[in-house]
Design a protein around this motif. Sequence first.
Motif, PDB file in Angstrom:
ATOM      1  N   ARG A 290       0.833  -1.206   0.000  1.00 46.48           N
ATOM      2  CA  ARG A 290       0.000   0.000   0.000  1.00 46.48           C
ATOM      3  C   ARG A 290       0.867   1.255   0.000  1.00 46.48           C
ATOM      4  O   ARG A 290       0.657   2.178  -0.786  1.00 46.48           O
ATOM      5  CB  ARG A 290      -0.931  -0.001   1.222  1.00 46.48           C
ATOM      6  N   GLN A 291       1.874   1.308   0.885  1.00 47.10           N
ATOM      7  CA  GLN A 291       2.734   2.487   0.964  1.00 47.10           C
ATOM      8  C   GLN A 291       3.526   2.687  -0.324  1.00 47.10           C
ATOM      9  O   GLN A 291       3.650   3.810  -0.833  1.00 47.10           O
ATOM     10  CB  GLN A 291       3.682   2.366   2.158  1.00 47.10           C
TER      11      GLN A 291
ATOM     12  N   THR B 154       2.887   1.636  -3.413  1.00 47.33           N
ATOM     13  CA  THR B 154       2.075   2.001  -4.574  1.00 47.33           C
ATOM     14  C   THR B 154       1.490   3.406  -4.437  1.00 47.33           C
ATOM     15  O   THR B 154       1.372   4.120  -5.435  1.00 47.33           O
ATOM     16  CB  THR B 154       0.955   0.974  -4.798  1.00 47.33           C
ATOM     17  N   LEU B 155       1.153   3.817  -3.224  1.00 43.56           N
ATOM     18  CA  LEU B 155       0.701   5.199  -3.042  1.00 43.56           C
ATOM     19  C   LEU B 155       1.835   6.178  -3.322  1.00 43.56           C
ATOM     20  O   LEU B 155       1.632   7.236  -3.932  1.00 43.56           O
ATOM     21  CB  LEU B 155       0.161   5.410  -1.623  1.00 43.56           C
ATOM     22  N   HIS B 156       3.031   5.833  -2.890  1.00 43.76           N
ATOM     23  CA  HIS B 156       4.203   6.670  -3.161  1.00 43.76           C
ATOM     24  C   HIS B 156       4.445   6.780  -4.659  1.00 43.76           C
ATOM     25  O   HIS B 156       4.735   7.861  -5.189  1.00 43.76           O
ATOM     26  CB  HIS B 156       5.415   6.065  -2.464  1.00 43.76           C
TER      27      HIS B 156
ATOM     28  N   LEU C  48       2.172   6.295  -7.056  1.00 42.26           N
ATOM     29  CA  LEU C  48       1.070   7.051  -7.659  1.00 42.26           C
ATOM     30  C   LEU C  48       1.297   8.546  -7.489  1.00 42.26           C
ATOM     31  O   LEU C  48       1.058   9.330  -8.421  1.00 42.26           O
ATOM     32  CB  LEU C  48      -0.254   6.639  -7.022  1.00 42.26           C
ATOM     33  N   LYS C  49       1.777   8.950  -6.335  1.00 44.59           N
ATOM     34  CA  LYS C  49       2.072  10.371  -6.114  1.00 44.59           C
ATOM     35  C   LYS C  49       3.139  10.845  -7.093  1.00 44.59           C
ATOM     36  O   LYS C  49       3.059  11.956  -7.632  1.00 44.59           O
ATOM     37  CB  LYS C  49       2.533  10.593  -4.672  1.00 44.59           C
TER      38      LYS C  49
ATOM     39  N   SER D 113      -7.863   4.250  -1.019  1.00 40.84           N
ATOM     40  CA  SER D 113      -6.899   5.324  -0.739  1.00 40.84           C
ATOM     41  C   SER D 113      -6.272   5.853  -2.016  1.00 40.84           C
ATOM     42  O   SER D 113      -5.967   7.046  -2.117  1.00 40.84           O
ATOM     43  CB  SER D 113      -5.794   4.801   0.191  1.00 40.84           C
ATOM     44  N   TRP D 114      -6.080   4.982  -3.014  1.00 39.94           N
ATOM     45  CA  TRP D 114      -5.500   5.406  -4.291  1.00 39.94           C
ATOM     46  C   TRP D 114      -6.470   6.334  -5.024  1.00 39.94           C
ATOM     47  O   TRP D 114      -6.064   7.348  -5.573  1.00 39.94           O
ATOM     48  CB  TRP D 114      -5.184   4.183  -5.149  1.00 39.94           C
TER      49      TRP D 114
ATOM     50  N   MET E  77      -6.394   9.754  -3.372  1.00 38.16           N
ATOM     51  CA  MET E  77      -5.242  10.560  -3.776  1.00 38.16           C
ATOM     52  C   MET E  77      -5.489  11.197  -5.131  1.00 38.16           C
ATOM     53  O   MET E  77      -5.185  12.381  -5.347  1.00 38.16           O
ATOM     54  CB  MET E  77      -3.972   9.715  -3.807  1.00 38.16           C
TER      55      MET E  77
END
Length: 234
Positions: free
Chosen positions: A58-59, A61-63, A65-66, A124-125, A128
Amino acid sequence: MNGPFTASPGTSAVYRATLQALAENGPRRTGITQIARAADTNRPYLYRNWRDAQSLVRQATLHELKRVLTVACDVRDPAPSPHCLTVQSVVRAARLAREHPVVRTMARTEPALVHSAVLRPTTSWHSMVWHWLTEHVTYHLPRGDAQDAATLLVLTVALPYALTPPTEGTDEAAERTATNVRLASALHAVLGLPTPCPDCTPPPAGHPHRPTAVTAHPQDTDSFRGSTPSPSSR
């Protein structure tokens, strides 16, 4: 000084390894063992820093995506009109997503996850991306119902393009151009902009291509490609 999507060196190495493992194995077959192998480290090190594989995925892939959303806003001169710039940023973000190795593998190995991501944008994605859209695309609308409605429309239109990778064995450059044009036209309609738009329409054959926000440049790459340094010394 750290950039807008820079993590500490050790964490960055693990994030790259996590993305590499996802691209190689798919989301359901990526665990701590696969990530540790890709990061050239050991399982105890990862468990000391992350609760489990799901938290790390999760961390990471969110990083990532950002990073993709940040790169999508990096415009090259000459810049188009402000409203067309927002369209081109969304088109570019969608292209970077659908051509990303992690998305390619997810679409091939877990089509049900792609189906869910398109129809149920509640993760969460998605949150964002929603925030990014309100900051860069629908920012000109009054906050509240009007902005929320427009943001939802843009997200609904763009998601299938972002999560449907290019067809293997086809001319990816031609498919990319056609897909970008279709998405740009749809976004113009959603945002009430005139079509066809000279800033978003590819130039005729034989004319030099205008360098716009959807033109590929060196940052349009996957951050985890290349060697993955060992994080064990962090």
